[in-house]
Design an enzyme around this catalytic site. Structure first.
Site, PDB file in Angstrom:
ATOM      1  N   GLU A 287     -34.523  38.633  33.921  1.00 17.58           N
ATOM      2  CA  GLU A 287     -35.745  38.290  34.734  1.00 17.58           C
ATOM      3  C   GLU A 287     -36.912  38.725  33.737  1.00 17.58           C
ATOM      4  OE1 GLU A 287     -36.743  36.450  37.302  1.00 17.58           O
ATOM      5  OE2 GLU A 287     -34.533  36.138  37.607  1.00 17.58           O
ATOM      6  N   CYS A 321     -45.240  41.705  36.022  1.00 19.06           N
ATOM      7  CA  CYS A 321     -44.792  40.306  35.668  1.00 19.06           C
ATOM      8  C   CYS A 321     -45.545  39.216  36.612  1.00 19.06           C
ATOM      9  CB  CYS A 321     -43.448  40.099  35.732  1.00 19.06           C
ATOM     10  SG  CYS A 321     -42.793  40.637  37.307  1.00 19.06           S
TER      11      CYS A 321
HETATM   12  P1  NAD Z   1     -38.509  45.446  27.285  1.00 16.44           P
HETATM   13  O1  NAD Z   1     -37.953  44.153  27.299  1.00 16.44           O
HETATM   14  O2  NAD Z   1     -39.356  46.216  26.275  1.00 16.44           O
HETATM   15  O3  NAD Z   1     -37.585  46.540  28.000  1.00 16.44           O
HETATM   16  C1  NAD Z   1     -36.784  46.224  29.247  1.00 16.44           C
HETATM   17  C2  NAD Z   1     -35.577  46.972  28.912  1.00 16.44           C
HETATM   18  O4  NAD Z   1     -34.840  46.475  27.953  1.00 16.44           O
HETATM   19  C3  NAD Z   1     -35.574  48.559  28.618  1.00 16.44           C
HETATM   20  O5  NAD Z   1     -34.722  49.228  29.477  1.00 16.44           O
HETATM   21  C4  NAD Z   1     -35.470  48.546  27.199  1.00 16.44           C
HETATM   22  O6  NAD Z   1     -35.052  49.841  26.765  1.00 16.44           O
HETATM   23  C5  NAD Z   1     -34.197  47.606  26.929  1.00 16.44           C
HETATM   24  N1  NAD Z   1     -33.962  46.982  25.744  1.00 16.44           N
HETATM   25  C6  NAD Z   1     -34.881  46.889  24.562  1.00 16.44           C
HETATM   26  N2  NAD Z   1     -34.475  46.318  23.568  1.00 16.44           N
HETATM   27  C7  NAD Z   1     -33.121  46.054  23.942  1.00 16.44           C
HETATM   28  C8  NAD Z   1     -32.014  45.418  23.378  1.00 16.44           C
HETATM   29  N3  NAD Z   1     -32.007  45.086  21.983  1.00 16.44           N
HETATM   30  N4  NAD Z   1     -30.803  45.424  24.002  1.00 16.44           N
HETATM   31  C9  NAD Z   1     -30.639  45.766  25.163  1.00 16.44           C
HETATM   32  N5  NAD Z   1     -31.754  46.391  25.859  1.00 16.44           N
HETATM   33  C10 NAD Z   1     -32.901  46.696  25.426  1.00 16.44           C
HETATM   34  O7  NAD Z   1     -39.516  45.300  28.571  1.00 16.44           O
HETATM   35  P2  NAD Z   1     -40.772  46.205  29.231  1.00 16.44           P
HETATM   36  O8  NAD Z   1     -41.858  46.547  28.203  1.00 16.44           O
HETATM   37  O9  NAD Z   1     -39.755  47.411  29.817  1.00 16.44           O
HETATM   38  O10 NAD Z   1     -41.014  45.570  30.735  1.00 16.44           O
HETATM   39  C11 NAD Z   1     -42.265  44.390  30.667  1.00 16.44           C
HETATM   40  C12 NAD Z   1     -41.698  43.343  30.635  1.00 16.44           C
HETATM   41  O11 NAD Z   1     -40.826  43.106  31.860  1.00 16.44           O
HETATM   42  C13 NAD Z   1     -42.802  42.347  30.667  1.00 16.44           C
HETATM   43  O12 NAD Z   1     -42.572  41.193  29.899  1.00 16.44           O
HETATM   44  C14 NAD Z   1     -42.750  41.822  32.244  1.00 16.44           C
HETATM   45  O13 NAD Z   1     -43.348  40.473  32.559  1.00 16.44           O
HETATM   46  C15 NAD Z   1     -41.278  41.808  32.553  1.00 16.44           C
HETATM   47  N6  NAD Z   1     -40.807  41.987  34.012  1.00 16.44           N
HETATM   48  C16 NAD Z   1     -40.233  40.797  34.662  1.00 16.44           C
HETATM   49  C17 NAD Z   1     -40.151  41.075  35.858  1.00 16.44           C
HETATM   50  C18 NAD Z   1     -39.637  39.676  36.779  1.00 16.44           C
HETATM   51  O14 NAD Z   1     -38.939  40.112  37.781  1.00 16.44           O
HETATM   52  N7  NAD Z   1     -39.401  38.673  36.157  1.00 16.44           N
HETATM   53  C19 NAD Z   1     -40.343  42.243  36.587  1.00 16.44           C
HETATM   54  C20 NAD Z   1     -40.874  43.249  35.906  1.00 16.44           C
HETATM   55  C21 NAD Z   1     -41.319  43.216  34.509  1.00 16.44           C
END
Ligand code: NAD
Length: 521
Positions: A287, A321
């Site tokens: 997501e 999001c």
């Molecule tokens: P992010 O992608 O920076 O991080 C998400 C998770 O991924 C964290 O736990 C992070 O440590 C991990 N991560 C980072 N790099 C990685 C890698 N290379 N491999 C594996 N894991 C890795 O996102 P964020 O800043 O935590 O969250 C904000 C984003 O989430 C926004 O884009 C928002 O729209 C989205 N979001 C989407 C939904 C949905 O349901 N569609 C819900 C909430 C948030």
């Protein structure tokens, strides 16, 4: 027998007793701040030599906890533990697995304000937003427990065939890498973990670096219910190191991720690789981001539309999001909607959310977010007319505050109308008419949420077909989906449309096994 599912009610903060109970929870959580937390693998605490701080974004000098700085070997050990635990956990009766969720829900309900207060301090949610997040976490526990009981044995869905006994079971997949974001640090982390576990999988969770404390509390809740060692492992560290290894590990059977488009698409590509020693195709449940729009036409109730826009744009500082970051308004009513939106936004009160329930706008989550949003404030000045806000704090001492900001008369193709900003920045986009507005709505690469304010039945009917998002709302805000009512997930670059909180979600965490037995003549 459990009662039918009902959504957890939100706390009414107009009642003095609820305010004082929440204050007491904040004090309790403040007193817990500053602890040092280990990885927990196979039920054993593992302390690392290096730690990273999780801080209060309203006051970054305040460290809420120190967390173990893991590396790839920590991920390897956790996945090995989960892999061993899966051998037994997969055969645990479904009713028993569901019971862990019911118990965890009951306990989280008892400690509701404590969980919410932790989010106030760790990610800067205001009280109502934090309360909603905890209510959603409880909902996921209650809902997925019931759903798993419903789907586990789906034999009654098959047709009868004489001389044969046919069955259909939904069995688990294996080890799941659970990688949540920080923005719904209770609901999403808890929901993804609960779904994986109740379906019979074992889990390694690596929370976002900004919200490891609340994730630890969720895991503790499960462990306290007597979950066998190794079924739920908690590790922390940089996503690009620890998370990346979890994704690549050949024993990982599936990845459930919520986060940015950038990381999500990287995970998507990696899970397609078959690593040496891997015996399955990994499943990726992803997501990602959104660029959500509210479309207002000339027939709409304009006051209601303005209210919906402001709530959707600035709730949790626009860090949802589902946040409305584009309001697309038919020219005929544009000036009036702009006036109402400004009027409603000017009364928002910015400050440190722990100070009280009257604070509506808290800080953004960290320095990186502040910098990224500040960049968009600059871009916005050249792409639209600055109507409100436009300033961000520039020092750690001040807290990571960004004023609610509105740019008027922005073109639908402008960067601030196309790219996910993830902060309190709203673009007002005028449009000639409903048709053109709908085209602007569908012009981004995302497709998560959206709303239409209109009293025209023909347009509402058309939007049902043509407004291309996973969660569409009519004459209401585009945030605040409820478990069991509005299954949540998006199209296009918003993800794999996994529909969390919906009746199909758990199927993603299972594989179906059909068994046919020839009966003696
Ligand atoms: P992010 O992608 O920076 O991080 C998400 C998770 O991924 C964290 O736990 C992070 O440590 C991990 N991560 C980072 N790099 C990685 C890698 N290379 N491999 C594996 N894991 C890795 O996102 P964020 O800043 O935590 O969250 C904000 C984003 O989430 C926004 O884009 C928002 O729209 C989205 N979001 C989407 C939904 C949905 O349901 N569609 C819900 C909430 C948030």
């Amino acid at each position: 027998m459990h009662e039918p599912f009902r959504n957890e009610p939100f706390t009414d903060f107009s009642l003095a007793e609820n305010v004082s109970a929440f204050r007491a929870a904040l004090e309790k959580v403040q007193a817990q701040c500053g602890g040092t937390f280990p990885h927990v693998i196979q039920g054993e605490e593992e302390h690392s030599d290096q730690h990273f701080p999780s801080v209060n974004p309203a006051d970054p000098q305040e460290i809420v906890g120190h967390f173990s700085d893991g590396d790839a070997s920590v991920a390897d050990r956790a996945i090995d533990a989960a892999s061993t635990a899966f051998e037994e956990w997969q055969y645990t009766p479904v009713a028993e697995r569901a019971e862990y969720l019911f118990q965890a829900a009951a306990e989280m309900r008892r400690r509701k304000h404590e969980f919410s207060a932790t989010m106030v301090l760790e990610v800067g949610k205001n009280w109502a937003e934090a309360d909603g997040d905890t209510a959603e976490a409880i909902d996921f526990l209650e809902y997925y427990a019931r759903q798993m009981l419903r789907i586990a044995d789906s034999s009654d869905q098959l047709v009868e065939y004489e001389g044969e006994n046919n069955s259909l079971y939904y069995i688990p997949l294996g080890v799941g890498a659970v990688i949540p974001p920080w923005n719904f640090p209770n609901a999403i982390a808890c929901g993804m973990t609960a779904a994986a576990l109740v379906a019979g999988n074992t889990v390694v969770i690596k929370p976002a670096e900004q919200s490891p404390w609340i994730a630890y509390k969720i895991c503790e809740l499960f462990w306290q219910q007597g979950l066998p060692a190794g079924v739920l492992n908690y590790i922390t560290g940089p996503g690009e190191v620890v998370g990346a290894r979890m994704v690549e590990h050949p024993e990982t059977r599936f990845v459930v991720f919520t986060g940015s488009r950038e990381v999500g698409t990287e995970i998507y590509a990696k899970t397609a690789n078959v690593e040496e020693g891997q015996r399955w195709l990994k499943r990726a449940i992803l997501e990602m981001g959104g660029k959500d729009a509210i479309l207002v036409d000339e027939t709409a109730d304009l006051a209601a539309a303005a209210e919906g826009i402001v709530t959707s744009a600035f709730g949790f500082q626009g860090q949802k999001c589902s946040a409305c970051s584009r309001a697309i308004i038919v020219e005929q009513v544009y000036d009036e909607v702009q006036r109402l939106v400004l009027e409603k936004s000017q009364v928002l009160l910015m400050g440190a959310p722990e100070k009280g329930n009257e604070i509506t706008v808290g800080p953004v989550v960290d320095r990186d977010a502040l910098r990224k949003i500040s960049g968009y404030l600059e871009i916005g000045r050249s792409e639209g007319e600055l109507l409100l806000g436009g300033n961000a704090a520039d020092a750690d001492e001040e807290g990571y505050f960004v004023e609610p900001t509105i740019f008027g008369r922005v073109d639908g193709n402008a960067r601030i109308a196309q790219e996910e900003i993830f902060g309190p920045v709203l673009a007002l986009v005028p449009t000639k008419d409903f048709d053109e507005g709908l085209a602007i709505v569908n012009s981004t690469e995302y497709g998560l949420t959206g709303a239409l304010y209109s009293q025209d039945p023909a347009r509402l009917k058309r939007a049902r077909r043509e407004f291309h998002v996973g969660n569409l709302y009519f004459n209401r805000k585009c945030t605040g989906a409820l478990v069991g009512l509005q299954p949540f997930g998006g199209f296009n670059m918003s993800g794999t449309d996994s529909k969390a909180g919906g009746p199909d979600y758990l199927l993603l965490f299972t594989q179906a096994k059909s068994i046919a037995e020839r009966l003696p003549a």
